[in-house]
Design a protein around this motif. Structure first.
Motif, short mmCIF file in Angstrom:
data_model
loop_
_atom_site.label_atom_id
_atom_site.label_comp_id
_atom_site.label_asym_id
_atom_site.label_seq_id
_atom_site.Cartn_x
_atom_site.Cartn_y
_atom_site.Cartn_z
N ILE A 1 0.84 -1.21 0.00
CA ILE A 1 0.00 0.00 0.00
C ILE A 1 0.87 1.25 0.00
O ILE A 1 0.55 2.25 -0.64
CB ILE A 1 -0.97 -0.01 1.21
CG1 ILE A 1 -2.04 1.06 1.07
CG2 ILE A 1 -0.23 0.13 2.53
CD1 ILE A 1 -3.07 0.77 0.03
N CYS B 1 -2.49 -5.60 4.60
CA CYS B 1 -2.25 -6.06 3.22
C CYS B 1 -1.34 -7.29 3.21
O CYS B 1 -1.56 -8.23 2.43
CB CYS B 1 -1.63 -4.94 2.40
SG CYS B 1 -2.74 -3.53 2.12
N ASN C 1 -7.29 -2.80 5.41
CA ASN C 1 -6.61 -3.03 4.14
C ASN C 1 -5.91 -1.77 3.63
O ASN C 1 -5.47 -1.72 2.50
CB ASN C 1 -7.59 -3.54 3.08
CG ASN C 1 -8.76 -2.60 2.85
OD1 ASN C 1 -8.89 -1.57 3.52
ND2 ASN C 1 -9.62 -2.95 1.91
#
Length: 720
Positions: free
Chosen positions: A261, A536, A530
């Protein structure tokens, strides 16, 4: 005797080794960060826990470089003479030129060597170096930004150190320098601009601009591609810092970040895609306890219950055996850390528990440091009342026991009516009257300096969670880091985490997330998102994270209200779990420990270092990049033995009644064997073989530089 954990279904013996076959005898690694022997934030934990593994790999050729802070050096560093002759000559040369550079051992696991530079002692060079920074990189640093000024001084001094070391080496050296975060990044750019024979790595643990944008309540992830980064940085008066970070990222031979991310974020904000993801690990041995973690949970939970007894004296109308402890901890960033959505979910959970007439009580702790002036008097009084009640009970028990003993000695059954005297009853009545309370139990354990404007307290006033008797959810705000010397809650953070049932970290901006990782290695389930690196990572490696006590909240593709409903659902379902189900779930959570161990995750740092050496010194090193640029490895299937997840609508094994819970033994070995049969083998990682032709080394200069920096030992530059 150090604590250790036994081999389990995820033990490292099942993980395939990466055998890169690199000869590191003539290479030297310098790891440079502002948080070397200087605890400021999470990067300190990264470097401290990783040091042992790196020292084992590099031996005497591993040196950490950081700032000299006298208060830290007194307690953490043993100053010694440099062991490396070339480094000793380099340090002596710098000291004779007006610097103060110290060498020693950092007193942590692995005892790595440290080179500490006194930044303030060379502040007289600041204006000259700022001019050089402007001439070569077109970056201007304002005089009032002290942190940026420190970054300039630290950057020039580290580049000086590396250049001096290269000059003092008798043979052409193979130097690898790993820079962490923007505070150390200028040294990397200077190494490239001065064409030093140094292979460079830059790791960003969180982008500067990303943290500022998220703090401003913008729709960050849906607008990443649309931000005018120069304007946004300028509007927030951090343009010079942003330029330092972006220059380091674009000048590095290898650019890494801690999660997928954050890699997406860096690609849009720093304009370079990371070459490899290097997830943050933990020293799992420190947290493990050879199948005793369940007992440690019970012991720590009892200590938290003692605090609850004092905090809620006079209003202790709930069963502590049916009380669940939830917590959130970290920097006080109300929105970024998800404290806002957590509080809203707690209000909805309170409603659900009340309308369903649940006998479960939830106590939610907020451990976030804020500005206070002292402990709350009412909170201190609660602990004093609890202790007084305990002393009274002990006194009466001793008198009762003595009379019972004497009665039995003469062969008579005791007369119960005479076992307690009038004085005993008077003492107990006084103790009971002392527990009477006219006010509600306090929300905050300290006196806040800005009580009316504090985000957590303001939100609590809005949602109406005031610790009343009717509330099934109680809230305690502890605006100070935990300490074993505290008169209120005398527990270290690790001990406190072990005693809780669930960690809740619904962060909107969390590049990695050490708090849920620490929960995992201690066998405590957690809720992550997330949008966090940890979340993640777990989604990537585990087919059904919730089955292992890792709940992933969707904050990327859902609105705030939908995410809040999902969090409320997770919390309510967790409250419906039986005690046995929670025990099974903790066992499953603890089995993921090795996935977060540096013994496993350190391989990605190893890969990044080998990649940098191959790019900078192609005549000596070569590296075959792996097919995937993400941290791939295990992908755990959902366990099939006992249903640990509260989200399941039916049970794959018979559900026991509440009355049977205490007698129903849980066979850990049998459950582990069932899971072991369902674990897939690790992915086969490609070994380093073949020519170097597949590795691209096309390099361009960073914006604002007047020359094309290339390494003198190889025709290498910047890939972006």
């Amino acid at each position: 005797m150090p604590l250790a954990r036994s081999l389990s279904i995820t033990s490292l013996s099942g993980l395939e080794e990466w055998d890169e076959e690199f000869d590191l005898e003539d290479a030297v690694l310098f790891e440079i960060a502002w948080e070397v022997a200087n605890k400021v934030g999470g990067i300190y934990t990264v470097i401290q826990t990783k040091a042992r593994l790196t020292a084992e790999e590099w031996g005497e050729n591993y040196f950490l470089v950081g700032p000299y802070v006298e208060s830290n050096v007194r307690t953490q560093v043993e100053l010694i003479e440099p062991t490396n002759p070339a480094l000793k000559r380099a340090i002596d040369k710098m000291n004779s030129s007006g610097c103060k550079v110290y060498f020693g051992r950092w007193l942590i696991e692995g005892s790595p060597y440290v080179v500490l530079i006194d930044v303030a002692f060379t502040a007289w060079n600041l204006d000259k170096w700022k001019k050089e920074l402007w001439d070569n990189f077109s970056i201007g640093v304002p005089w009032f930004d002290r942190e940026a000024n420190d970054a300039v001084l630290f950057g020039f001094l580290t580049a000086w150190l590396l250049g001096e070391y290269a000059a003092q080496c008798e043979e052409p050296p193979h130097i690898l320098a790993h820079f962490h975060e923007w505070l150390a990044g200028l040294g990397l750019a200077l190494c490239r601009q001065r064409q030093l024979p140094v292979a460079t790595i830059f790791t960003t643990h969180a982008t500067l601009l990303g943290r500022y944008l998220c703090a401003g309540s913008v729709d960050f992830y849906n607008n990443l591609a649309d931000f005018n980064v120069d304007k946004e940085a300028g509007d927030r008066q951090i343009y010079h810092r942003y330029c330092l970070e972006r220059t380091a990222a674009r000048c590095a031979h290898v650019f890494t970040t801690v999660s997928q991310i954050t890699a997406v974020e860096a690609e849009h904000l720093l304009k370079r895609k990371p070459d490899i993801i290097t997830p943050n690990g933990l020293n799992v041995k420190k947290f493990s306890a050879m199948h005793e973690f369940q007992n440690l949970h019970a012991q720590s939970k009892n200590r938290i219950q003692e605090f609850i007894r004092g905090h809620f004296y006079g209003h202790l109308d709930f069963n502590l055996d049916k009380c669940l402890f939830l917590f959130i901890a970290g920097r006080y960033e109300f929105s970024n850390k998800g404290a806002d959505i957590f509080l809203e979910a707690l209000a909805r959970l309170n409603y659900l528990l009340r309308v369903n007439h649940s006998d479960v009580t939830v106590v939610a702790f907020f451990i976030m440091p804020a500005r206070t002036n002292n402990f709350n008097v009412e909170t201190l009084k609660g602990q004093a009342v609890r202790k007084q009640l305990w002393d009274t009970a002990q006194t009466v028990k001793e008198r009762f026991g003595k009379k019972l003993y004497e009665s039995l000695l003469v062969g008579q059954l005791p007369d119960v009516s005479k076992m307690l005297s009038k004085d005993d009853f008077t003492m107990m009545k006084r103790a009971i009257f002392a527990t009477q309370r006219q006010c509600q139990p306090p929300i905050c354990t300290h006196n806040m300096l800005e009580d009316s404007n504090d985000p957590i307290l303001t939100c609590i006033r809005r949602i109406g969670l005031f610790n009343s008797s009717a509330d099934r959810v109680k809230v305690i705000f502890h605006p100070e880091f935990l300490s074993s010397t505290s008169p209120l809650l005398p527990m270290d953070y690790e001990e406190f985490v072990r005693g809780c049932h669930l960690g809740v970290f619904p962060s909107y901006y969390e590049p990695w997330g050490y708090t849920p990782a620490e929960c995992t290695v201690m066998g405590i389930p957690s809720i992550s998102t997330n949008l966090s690196g940890f979340g993640c990572f777990m989604e990537e490696h585990i087919a059904d994270p919730s089955a292992y006590g890792i709940y992933i909240l969707d904050r990327r593709y859902r609105g705030v209200d939908e995410s809040c409903n999902q969090l409320t659902s997770y919390l309510f379902q967790f409250c419906q779990q039986s005690r046995r189900a929670r025990i099974i779930q903790r066992n499953r959570t603890e089995r993921l420990s090795d996935l977060l161990d540096w013994r496993y995750l350190g391989r990605y740092y190893i890969s990044a270092r080998h990649m940098a050496l191959a790019k900078a010194f192609p005549d000596t090193y070569f590296y075959q990049p792996h097919d995937s640029d993400t941290a791939q490895g295990f992908r755990y299937p959902r366990p099939a033995s006992v249903p640990p997840s509260p989200s399941l609508s039916r049970h794959s094994s018979p559900r026991q009644s509440e009355a049977e819970e205490d007698d129903d033994r849980y066979d850990e070995d049998a459950e582990a064997e069932k899971d072991r049969l369902n674990i897939r083998q690790p992915l086969t990682l490609p070994s380093k073989k073949g020519p170097m032709s597949s590795l691209q080394c096309v390099i361009h200069p960073a914006a604002g530089t007047s020359s094309k920096p290339t390494c003198s030992s190889a025709s290498v530059g910047i890939l972006y």
